[in-house]
Design an enzyme around this catalytic site. Structure first.
Site, PDB file in Angstrom:
ATOM      1  N   PHE A 193      13.593   3.828  10.874  1.00 42.49           N
ATOM      2  CA  PHE A 193      12.355   3.462  10.191  1.00 42.49           C
ATOM      3  C   PHE A 193      11.536   4.659  10.063  1.00 42.49           C
ATOM      4  O   PHE A 193      11.124   5.631  11.056  1.00 42.49           O
ATOM      5  CB  PHE A 193      11.526   2.543  11.352  1.00 42.49           C
ATOM      6  CG  PHE A 193      10.434   1.903  10.815  1.00 42.49           C
ATOM      7  CD1 PHE A 193      10.614   0.784  10.146  1.00 42.49           C
ATOM      8  CD2 PHE A 193       9.203   2.613  11.033  1.00 42.49           C
ATOM      9  CE1 PHE A 193       9.280   0.111   9.495  1.00 42.49           C
ATOM     10  CE2 PHE A 193       7.985   1.550  10.525  1.00 42.49           C
ATOM     11  CZ  PHE A 193       8.130   0.776   9.690  1.00 42.49           C
ATOM     12  N   ARG A 222       0.042   6.356   7.956  1.00 38.78           N
ATOM     13  CA  ARG A 222       0.138   6.877   6.377  1.00 38.78           C
ATOM     14  C   ARG A 222      -0.410   8.077   6.022  1.00 38.78           C
ATOM     15  O   ARG A 222       0.174   8.523   4.692  1.00 38.78           O
ATOM     16  CB  ARG A 222      -0.841   5.728   5.430  1.00 38.78           C
ATOM     17  CG  ARG A 222      -0.318   4.249   5.759  1.00 38.78           C
ATOM     18  CD  ARG A 222      -0.891   3.364   4.753  1.00 38.78           C
ATOM     19  NE  ARG A 222      -0.767   2.001   5.120  1.00 38.78           N
ATOM     20  CZ  ARG A 222       0.337   1.028   4.697  1.00 38.78           C
ATOM     21  NH1 ARG A 222       1.300   1.455   4.065  1.00 38.78           N
ATOM     22  NH2 ARG A 222       0.101  -0.184   4.902  1.00 38.78           N
ATOM     23  N   GLU A 254       7.942   2.682  -5.854  1.00 34.49           N
ATOM     24  CA  GLU A 254       8.185   2.183  -4.632  1.00 34.49           C
ATOM     25  C   GLU A 254       8.085   3.496  -3.699  1.00 34.49           C
ATOM     26  O   GLU A 254       8.640   4.213  -3.982  1.00 34.49           O
ATOM     27  CB  GLU A 254       9.441   1.515  -4.450  1.00 34.49           C
ATOM     28  CG  GLU A 254       9.369  -0.153  -4.603  1.00 34.49           C
ATOM     29  CD  GLU A 254       8.503  -0.878  -3.071  1.00 34.49           C
ATOM     30  OE1 GLU A 254       7.887   0.114  -2.419  1.00 34.49           O
ATOM     31  OE2 GLU A 254       8.824  -2.075  -2.856  1.00 34.49           O
ATOM     32  N   ASP A 255       7.671   3.124  -2.371  1.00 35.01           N
ATOM     33  CA  ASP A 255       7.835   4.085  -1.261  1.00 35.01           C
ATOM     34  C   ASP A 255       9.375   4.227  -0.816  1.00 35.01           C
ATOM     35  O   ASP A 255       9.798   5.293  -0.768  1.00 35.01           O
ATOM     36  CB  ASP A 255       6.623   3.723  -0.181  1.00 35.01           C
ATOM     37  CG  ASP A 255       6.873   2.383   0.314  1.00 35.01           C
ATOM     38  OD1 ASP A 255       7.613   1.426  -0.151  1.00 35.01           O
ATOM     39  OD2 ASP A 255       5.982   1.972   1.204  1.00 35.01           O
ATOM     40  N   ASP A 307      14.657  -0.876   1.278  1.00 38.92           N
ATOM     41  CA  ASP A 307      15.439  -1.134   2.260  1.00 38.92           C
ATOM     42  C   ASP A 307      16.589  -2.346   2.042  1.00 38.92           C
ATOM     43  O   ASP A 307      17.533  -2.112   1.441  1.00 38.92           O
ATOM     44  CB  ASP A 307      14.492  -1.443   3.288  1.00 38.92           C
ATOM     45  CG  ASP A 307      15.095  -1.664   4.777  1.00 38.92           C
ATOM     46  OD1 ASP A 307      16.317  -1.407   4.875  1.00 38.92           O
ATOM     47  OD2 ASP A 307      14.440  -2.085   5.773  1.00 38.92           O
ATOM     48  N   LYS A 321      16.702   3.831   1.277  1.00 39.61           N
ATOM     49  CA  LYS A 321      17.607   3.736   2.563  1.00 39.61           C
ATOM     50  C   LYS A 321      18.516   2.684   2.476  1.00 39.61           C
ATOM     51  O   LYS A 321      18.432   1.191   2.191  1.00 39.61           O
ATOM     52  CB  LYS A 321      16.323   3.102   3.496  1.00 39.61           C
ATOM     53  CG  LYS A 321      16.710   3.257   5.024  1.00 39.61           C
ATOM     54  CD  LYS A 321      15.529   2.910   6.113  1.00 39.61           C
ATOM     55  CE  LYS A 321      15.123   1.483   6.241  1.00 39.61           C
ATOM     56  NZ  LYS A 321      13.942   1.496   7.053  1.00 39.61           N
ATOM     57  N   ASP A 348       3.797   3.257   6.960  1.00 40.09           N
ATOM     58  CA  ASP A 348       3.191   2.996   7.900  1.00 40.09           C
ATOM     59  C   ASP A 348       3.652   2.345   8.917  1.00 40.09           C
ATOM     60  O   ASP A 348       4.898   1.807   8.952  1.00 40.09           O
ATOM     61  CB  ASP A 348       1.798   2.062   7.708  1.00 40.09           C
ATOM     62  CG  ASP A 348       2.262   0.640   7.505  1.00 40.09           C
ATOM     63  OD1 ASP A 348       3.100   0.466   6.646  1.00 40.09           O
ATOM     64  OD2 ASP A 348       1.707  -0.190   8.264  1.00 40.09           O
ATOM     65  N   LYS A 402       0.887  -1.299  -0.136  1.00 43.25           N
ATOM     66  CA  LYS A 402      -0.042  -0.019   0.217  1.00 43.25           C
ATOM     67  C   LYS A 402       0.957   1.208   0.039  1.00 43.25           C
ATOM     68  O   LYS A 402       0.371   2.306  -0.492  1.00 43.25           O
ATOM     69  CB  LYS A 402      -0.734   0.054   1.129  1.00 43.25           C
ATOM     70  CG  LYS A 402      -1.832  -0.959   1.157  1.00 43.25           C
ATOM     71  CD  LYS A 402      -2.589  -0.809   2.594  1.00 43.25           C
ATOM     72  CE  LYS A 402      -3.174  -2.056   3.239  1.00 43.25           C
ATOM     73  NZ  LYS A 402      -3.939  -1.883   4.691  1.00 43.25           N
ATOM     74  N   GLY A 403       2.082   1.092   0.475  1.00 41.96           N
ATOM     75  CA  GLY A 403       2.914   2.083   0.707  1.00 41.96           C
ATOM     76  C   GLY A 403       2.948   3.513  -0.163  1.00 41.96           C
ATOM     77  O   GLY A 403       3.244   4.594   0.133  1.00 41.96           O
TER      78      GLY A 403
END
Ligand code: 5GP
Length: 173
Positions: free
Chosen positions: A150, A163, A97-98, A101, A129, A157, A41-42
């Site tokens: 984070f 969010r 993408e949000d 990582d 990141k 979220d 969902k990000g």
């Protein structure tokens, strides 16, 4: 225990970064059949802003993978829970993408989407990141880079909270 939110990007910062990235994409993909695939969902907030800054026509679709569950550490177990519905064969695909990582989710997505035989598959992320990167993947468009931590807000979220925040924050318990 109260969670602390430390500002990383304001709404204004994001607007500037997203507009600049959209300009690059618009110029790189002129006269291409471009399909943006948002990773749910990000990335829902990011893709919504990004497309409104583009000056080229695009198709938009979504894919959903579960990699995190409700915690803050990456899971090795990536599960596809919603597939794309667009025919991407011979088209140029840009994954939206949000945050990247470890890179495991992205690696999975690139390999998966390639099975549909698109012409190209590239990646655009709001945040890159670095600290825990495990796989060597090329990210073509990066709005912002952070070393660690984070992050929440602007689609990101923590256990389905935050969010809706217009900015990006470091989340600390
Ligand atoms: P990766 O597979 O690259 O380790 O993780 C990718 C996914 O994990 C991202 O799409 C995102 O959903 C989640 N994730 C990774 N880092 C963060 C973070 O700092 N904040 C939030 N909210 N999600 C993250």
């Amino acid at each position: 225990m109260m969670a602390e939110l430390i500002p990383v990007l304001t709404q204004n910062d994001i607007n500037t970064l997203v507009a600049a990235t959209a300009r690059r994409i618009s110029s790189d993909y002129q006269d291409h059949d471009l399909v943006l695939i948002g990773v749910l969902k990000g990335a829902f907030v990011f893709i919504a802003d990004l497309v409104r800054h583009l000056s080229i026509p695009v198709e938009i679709d979504f894919i959903r993978v579960l990699s995190y569950g409700s915690g803050v550490s990456s899971s090795r177990n990536i599960q596809l829970t919603k597939d794309i519905e667009t025919d991407i064969k011979n088209k140029d695909v840009l994954i939206i993408e949000d945050i990247v990582d470890t890179g495991l989710t992205l690696k999975y997505l690139i390999d998966y989407l390639k099975t549909y035989h698109p012409k190209t598959v590239r990646v655009c992320t709001l945040i890159d990141k670095h600290e825990r990167r495990e796989v060597d993947i090329e990210i073509d468009y990066i709005c912002h880079t952070v070393a660690e931590g984070f992050l929440v807000g602007y689609g990101l979220d923590y256990d389905e909270n935050y969010r809706y925040l217009p900015g990006v924050y470091h989340f600390q318990l």
